[in-house]
Enzyme design. Sequence first.
Site, short mmCIF file in Angstrom:
data_model
loop_
_atom_site.label_atom_id
_atom_site.label_comp_id
_atom_site.label_asym_id
_atom_site.label_seq_id
_atom_site.Cartn_x
_atom_site.Cartn_y
_atom_site.Cartn_z
CG ASP A 1 -0.35 -0.01 2.80
OD1 ASP A 1 0.27 -0.14 3.44
OD2 ASP A 1 -1.18 0.13 3.38
N GLY B 1 -2.59 -7.54 14.64
CA GLY B 1 -3.12 -7.61 12.61
C GLY B 1 -4.18 -7.32 12.51
CG LEU B 2 -7.25 -9.71 13.25
CD1 LEU B 2 -7.91 -10.25 13.47
CD2 LEU B 2 -6.70 -10.30 11.71
CB SER B 3 -6.71 -3.20 11.05
OG SER B 3 -6.35 -2.20 10.89
CB SER B 4 -7.34 -3.14 17.39
OG SER B 4 -5.61 -2.78 17.67
CD GLU C 1 -1.51 3.91 12.57
OE1 GLU C 1 -2.80 4.42 12.48
OE2 GLU C 1 -0.80 2.90 12.25
CG ASP D 1 -4.36 -1.16 8.01
OD1 ASP D 1 -4.25 -2.00 7.10
OD2 ASP D 1 -3.47 -1.30 9.18
#
Length: 383
Positions: free
Chosen positions: A32, A120-123, A154, A166
């Site tokens: 990305d 790694g699930l983009s909290s 971010e 994300d």
Amino acid sequence: MIDSFRQRYGSADGVRVFRAPGRTNLIGEHTDYNLGFVLPVALQLATYIAIAPSSDGKLRVASEHRGEVREFDAAAIASLAPERAWTDYVIGVAREIAALGHPIPGANLLIRSTVPEGSGLSSSAALEVSTALALLGGRAIEPLELARLCQRAERNFVGMPCGIMDQYISVFGRPHAAVEIDCRSLGNRTVKLPDGITFIAVNTMVKHELSGSAYRDRVAECAAACSALGVESLRDATPAQVEAGAAKMDPVVLRRARHVVTEDDRVNRFVDASTRGDLPAMGHLMVESHRSLQHDYEVSCAELDFLVDRALAIDGVIGSRMTGGGFGGCTVTMLRPEAAPTFRAEIARVYEAEFHLAPAIYDCVPSAGAGEVQNFETIPAAV
Ligand code: GLA
């Protein structure tokens, strides 16, 4: 959640709730920020924020799962410095909203999240996007502007030079489908997934310290590859160009560039295979992606490699790879739905025997992107 809000703040008058999902990325890792392609799905795992106005100009933020509440002066948001804490995501977003000329209201917030942190699930993106919607309070914002605002939060305040994936998928997620994002044009297309497969994420339960600094190193190595090849971004280079330019690059930089350009190609082949319903080709591409991340990009770790190798040996598994930034977090495995119970039991058994940690396992149910929750009954219980 409304009861919990009322208990904490004394009243729930005027409360609204906003939801933003986490994600798993099926393929297209570390592409990305090189302006390439990614193919994430938004998950049913999500962050929920309840918000109501406060009368004293304070911005209060309570996190249920952390059991923590913090208080800020809403009018002084712009003068706050990062604290290297979870609240940086909230304040970072508030600052970006203020920078657009929208004053930050005094408000009470309550956060509930089913996206496991550090997995790694983009909290982080789920927290950023739900915070932005809550603080904007239903004010109209273009979906792409919302994703970009959260990415800026971010990058600028949290200090992580992340790409757009994300935040984008948290906004643009679709039920029953994956979303292919072109990270240069920022356009997307819905990719229907074939019938007869399911995706499961397995959490290594580790997050190695390296993840932040290694991410920055990878961004810098990709920039070095671009200068050597004379391109603006690795999106502009083909695998053949990278090999032809090998002599101009440090061997490490060469391997990084090789990962990125071959990974972009794999995303497009995966989308084609998915459209044709060619499951073996999809599985093969997932494994190739993992090997490239393991050997060329070097962002995997022993736990992730173990999970991928063991998954591939289980009946009914079609493909498996690490997902997200790496150095821990989750793998994503594509398998036949009927194989799921055995897969869950077997992968947990072998992982626990090897690493003495029980892996958390999640069904990846492709879900809708962020928005206001109309029916409070749909909010999950506290975790
Ligand atoms: C993290 C970043 C994303 C992306 C992935 C790797 O999740 O936030 O922008 O770079 O790593 O694909």
